[in-house]
Design an enzyme around this catalytic site. Structure first.
Site, short mmCIF file in Angstrom:
data_model
loop_
_atom_site.label_atom_id
_atom_site.label_comp_id
_atom_site.label_asym_id
_atom_site.label_seq_id
_atom_site.Cartn_x
_atom_site.Cartn_y
_atom_site.Cartn_z
N HIS A 1 -5.02 -0.44 10.14
CA HIS A 1 -4.72 -1.34 9.03
C HIS A 1 -5.59 -2.60 9.13
O HIS A 1 -5.64 -3.23 10.18
CB HIS A 1 -3.24 -1.72 9.06
N ASP B 1 -5.67 -1.73 1.29
CA ASP B 1 -4.75 -2.73 1.86
C ASP B 1 -4.17 -3.61 0.76
O ASP B 1 -4.89 -4.39 0.13
CB ASP B 1 -5.51 -3.57 2.88
N TYR C 1 -23.84 -8.35 3.30
CA TYR C 1 -24.49 -7.83 4.51
C TYR C 1 -23.77 -8.32 5.77
O TYR C 1 -23.56 -7.56 6.72
CB TYR C 1 -25.95 -8.25 4.58
#
Length: 151
Positions: free
Chosen positions: A22, A69, A118
């Site tokens: 998670h 999530d 990035y």
């Protein structure tokens, strides 16, 4: 082949998705993303591949087994277009539809500036490269939880 598993989910990808916990993030990227060099800096440390398909098709496979999530606002993120942060090109619109379908509701796909993307990618659990050739086919997904079922 396994029952009910999308055939695009190869053993390496399934291992990573199962190993993620998670809050761990994955990068789903296009063919122009520096996938190998970024992947070497992730928790997994090596590049995973779902070749020959679009980012949206790869996302469909991943999201068929991985929940997003619900505790964070940026569980699904896209690399924003340089100079046009609010523009959603077709590749991102397609991915938005896959997210909404997988989650069964409208789900926010937040924008992340290219260089920040990035940097976030380097801290991800893994990078999964696709055959997506269109620009800005790069996304971050944060793994959620699956509630226990009554037995």
């Amino acid at each position: 082949m396994l029952k009910t598993l999308d055939p695009l989910l190869n053993a390496d990808v399934l291992y990573a998705l199962k190993a993620m916990g998670h809050g761990d993030r994955l990068v789903l990227c296009d063919t122009n993303f520096p996938a190998d060099s970024i992947a070497r800096q992730t928790a997994l440390g090596r590049l995973l591949r779902i070749d020959g398909v679009s980012a949206a098709r790869a996302a469909r496979a991943i999201l068929s087994v991985m929940p997003l999530d619900s505790f964070v606002d940026d569980a699904a993120a896209r690399m924003e277009i340089v100079g046009s942060p609010d523009e959603l090109p077709p590749v991102q619109q397609e991915l938005q539809r896959e997210i909404d379908h997988a989650e069964g509701r409208s789900w926010p796909l937040v924008s992340v500036e290219r260089m920040a993307f990035y940097e976030q990618a380097k801290r991800a659990y893994c990078v999964i490269a696709t055959g997506e050739t269109r620009f800005y086919g790069c996304f971050l997904f944060t793994k959620g939880v699956i509630p226990p079922t009554a037995e």
